[in-house]
Scaffold this active site. Sequence first.
Site, PDB file in Angstrom:
ATOM      1  N   GLY A  56       0.823  -1.207   0.000  1.00 51.27           N
ATOM      2  CA  GLY A  56       0.000   0.000   0.000  1.00 51.27           C
ATOM      3  C   GLY A  56       0.855   1.254   0.000  1.00 51.27           C
ATOM      4  O   GLY A  56       2.060   1.188   0.253  1.00 51.27           O
ATOM      5  N   CYS A  86       5.163  -6.454   1.225  1.00 47.73           N
ATOM      6  CA  CYS A  86       5.595  -5.059   1.073  1.00 47.73           C
ATOM      7  C   CYS A  86       5.188  -4.221   2.291  1.00 47.73           C
ATOM      8  O   CYS A  86       5.699  -4.438   3.380  1.00 47.73           O
ATOM      9  CB  CYS A  86       5.042  -4.511  -0.246  1.00 47.73           C
ATOM     10  SG  CYS A  86       5.812  -2.972  -0.730  1.00 47.73           S
ATOM     11  N   TYR A  87       4.222  -3.298   2.132  1.00 47.86           N
ATOM     12  CA  TYR A  87       3.785  -2.513   3.296  1.00 47.86           C
ATOM     13  C   TYR A  87       3.301  -3.461   4.405  1.00 47.86           C
ATOM     14  O   TYR A  87       3.494  -3.190   5.597  1.00 47.86           O
ATOM     15  CB  TYR A  87       2.669  -1.552   2.878  1.00 47.86           C
ATOM     16  CG  TYR A  87       1.992  -0.832   4.020  1.00 47.86           C
ATOM     17  CD1 TYR A  87       2.648   0.185   4.722  1.00 47.86           C
ATOM     18  CD2 TYR A  87       0.697  -1.168   4.401  1.00 47.86           C
ATOM     19  CE1 TYR A  87       2.021   0.828   5.778  1.00 47.86           C
ATOM     20  CE2 TYR A  87       0.069  -0.525   5.452  1.00 47.86           C
ATOM     21  CZ  TYR A  87       0.735   0.483   6.134  1.00 47.86           C
ATOM     22  OH  TYR A  87       0.112   1.122   7.178  1.00 47.86           O
ATOM     23  N   HIS A 173       6.927  -8.468  -4.240  1.00 46.19           N
ATOM     24  CA  HIS A 173       5.533  -8.798  -4.568  1.00 46.19           C
ATOM     25  C   HIS A 173       5.431 -10.179  -5.233  1.00 46.19           C
ATOM     26  O   HIS A 173       5.616 -10.287  -6.447  1.00 46.19           O
ATOM     27  CB  HIS A 173       4.952  -7.731  -5.498  1.00 46.19           C
ATOM     28  CG  HIS A 173       4.715  -6.433  -4.801  1.00 46.19           C
ATOM     29  ND1 HIS A 173       3.529  -6.117  -4.186  1.00 46.19           N
ATOM     30  CD2 HIS A 173       5.538  -5.391  -4.571  1.00 46.19           C
ATOM     31  CE1 HIS A 173       3.619  -4.923  -3.630  1.00 46.19           C
ATOM     32  NE2 HIS A 173       4.839  -4.461  -3.851  1.00 46.19           N
ATOM     33  N   GLU A 175       2.810 -11.732  -5.933  1.00 40.35           N
ATOM     34  CA  GLU A 175       1.605 -11.793  -6.787  1.00 40.35           C
ATOM     35  C   GLU A 175       1.858 -11.304  -8.211  1.00 40.35           C
ATOM     36  O   GLU A 175       1.056 -11.548  -9.110  1.00 40.35           O
ATOM     37  CB  GLU A 175       0.465 -10.978  -6.140  1.00 40.35           C
ATOM     38  CG  GLU A 175       0.636  -9.459  -6.119  1.00 40.35           C
ATOM     39  CD  GLU A 175       1.511  -8.933  -4.971  1.00 40.35           C
ATOM     40  OE1 GLU A 175       2.317  -9.708  -4.431  1.00 40.35           O
ATOM     41  OE2 GLU A 175       1.395  -7.741  -4.637  1.00 40.35           O
ATOM     42  N   SER A 227     -27.448  -3.538 -19.822  1.00 42.05           N
ATOM     43  CA  SER A 227     -26.682  -2.680 -20.735  1.00 42.05           C
ATOM     44  C   SER A 227     -26.359  -3.394 -22.042  1.00 42.05           C
ATOM     45  O   SER A 227     -25.976  -2.766 -23.020  1.00 42.05           O
ATOM     46  CB  SER A 227     -25.375  -2.256 -20.064  1.00 42.05           C
ATOM     47  OG  SER A 227     -24.511  -3.376 -19.994  1.00 42.05           O
ATOM     48  N   GLY A 229     -23.956  -5.684 -22.337  1.00 40.40           N
ATOM     49  CA  GLY A 229     -22.596  -6.214 -22.304  1.00 40.40           C
ATOM     50  C   GLY A 229     -22.623  -7.606 -21.690  1.00 40.40           C
ATOM     51  O   GLY A 229     -23.671  -8.079 -21.233  1.00 40.40           O
ATOM     52  N   ASP A 231     -21.495  -8.741 -18.903  1.00 44.11           N
ATOM     53  CA  ASP A 231     -21.849  -8.833 -17.476  1.00 44.11           C
ATOM     54  C   ASP A 231     -23.368  -8.826 -17.289  1.00 44.11           C
ATOM     55  O   ASP A 231     -23.925  -9.623 -16.532  1.00 44.11           O
ATOM     56  CB  ASP A 231     -21.244  -7.670 -16.674  1.00 44.11           C
ATOM     57  CG  ASP A 231     -19.742  -7.574 -16.844  1.00 44.11           C
ATOM     58  OD1 ASP A 231     -19.137  -8.584 -17.242  1.00 44.11           O
ATOM     59  OD2 ASP A 231     -19.167  -6.495 -16.596  1.00 44.11           O
ATOM     60  N   LYS A 370     -13.490 -10.428 -14.489  1.00 49.17           N
ATOM     61  CA  LYS A 370     -14.026 -10.457 -15.856  1.00 49.17           C
ATOM     62  C   LYS A 370     -13.798 -11.817 -16.529  1.00 49.17           C
ATOM     63  O   LYS A 370     -14.687 -12.346 -17.186  1.00 49.17           O
ATOM     64  CB  LYS A 370     -13.355  -9.349 -16.666  1.00 49.17           C
ATOM     65  CG  LYS A 370     -14.031  -9.050 -17.960  1.00 49.17           C
ATOM     66  CD  LYS A 370     -15.202  -8.140 -17.728  1.00 49.17           C
ATOM     67  CE  LYS A 370     -15.867  -7.678 -18.985  1.00 49.17           C
ATOM     68  NZ  LYS A 370     -16.968  -6.749 -18.666  1.00 49.17           N
TER      69      LYS A 370
END
Length: 514
Positions: A56, A86-87, A173, A175, A227, A229, A231, A370
Amino acid sequence: MKKNFILILDFGSQYSYLIARRIREMGIYTVLQSCYDISISRILLNKPNGIILSGGPLSVYDKNIKNPLIINKDLFKLDIPIFGICYGMQIICHIFGGKVEKSKIKEYGKSNLIIDFHSKIFHGVQKKSIVWMSHFDEVTKIPKEFLIIGHTEYCAIAALIHKKKDIYAVQFHPEVKNTEFGETILKNFVINICKCPKNWKIHDFVKKTVYNIKKRVLKKKVILGFSGGIDSFVTAIIIYKAIGNSLNCIFIDTGLLLKKEKDRITFLCKKENLPIKIIDARNRFLSKLTGVSDPEKKRKIIGKEFISIFQEESEKIKDVEFLAQGTIYTDVIESSSKNGFYIKSHHNVGGVPKKLMKLKLIEPLKKLFKDEVRKIAIQLELPKEILKRHPFPGPGLGIRIIGEINENKISILKKAESILMQELIKENIYDSVSQAFIVLLPIKSVGVMGDKRTYEYTAVLRITNTEDFMTATVPHLSYNFLEKISNRIINEVDGINRMVYDITSKPPSTIEWE
Ligand code: XMP
């Protein structure tokens, strides 16, 4: 019943969501929770198998910054394995009485990690490997209960462990894909140390969700902000499977849509047997947006107008008790406030304002990324036109016309977008890029066409590739193709006399310009 999951305490790192993704890719359920919205008692109640403290932008020694309340010694008395990144590592050291200081040399990018001491967290990791660093503070003195297990050239304390408890920490990191053994390290923590079982199976998702919606909605009705799309299509199909015609899909024509969008929606809904009502609200949106140029104000106006229309529509239907939305995890993460800073308010996030609505929310995809939604769409056998379609933001062309919006600019942008789409499809590029669109700038510049001076708008070509829309790169398309788009738009669209190509990745930019 134990829920079996990994809790990620998010301290605002741009990489936090990546930790969640990596763990889900292992088939393990994980929850990303802002460090400001959680208490020790809630952690105890849900009892995760392990806790990861993310990186962060905060600094543990900066007195001007309010460190989150969750940061205290009680967190480490829960008897739950903890992994600080990290943080997250700096917090652990700070709380246990170590020292964190500004780094003499900022480390950003690749570094060589040397393992000094073998530990469970480094099982299967080579003695020397590449790691991804991104920090301006570093631990300079470790607490006495800890042991240094790794260093890099510029960071003497790059990894440490508690001598007795399951507490691990790394400055780099794991990840990020650039960390050679990042996945191994995360697996070591989640699977070997936390013993979290593989319980996240996307193929069970539809069955479970349909069952839960059926049980929750009973004989009531649902309206869905549709919409068109992927999703909202997936959301609609799942809810339709659960409650059939008690679902009312509402598609709002804001006037900020792509050319022929209404026809596309009507055709696909018919094909998929979805009940849809199209509302013409073009004048409403345009009149509310006239004179507004601030991007966040525009987003808020559009979002509010959507809600007002849904409310009006819900009052027309008897027994409506729920509002469904196709919100996905990235919308939630990007709109959530991180230490008071947030990126942009994605229009379908934030719940329903109390004053405006009494409806309860149904957001079945709220915890999915997504690519996970795409997997479900494939499972639901949705047509290629839906699966392959580039995402189109809820506020539509409203955030692709930079600054003030008017009818003329909308018409210019629609024509330019339509040319881009034709060329992308003709050249077989549409399916190989993630998102492509035109942005209309409020800047006019001088040009010359047919020996005459022109003074018209500048448009930007924005094309990106991405896995999950949280980070994105720009594809290296041929100059011939770029020139063709530019020539066609300038020749065929009155109002644009200059095209530029946006070559910025995300981060530092976002995909949309507003
Ligand atoms: P950004 O601009 O945040 O975009 O990098 C990431 C992805 O989200 C889409 N986007 C939105 N989608 N409502 C949506 O449904 C919104 O308000 C919104 N804003 C951005 C954007 O097109 C990209 O795919």
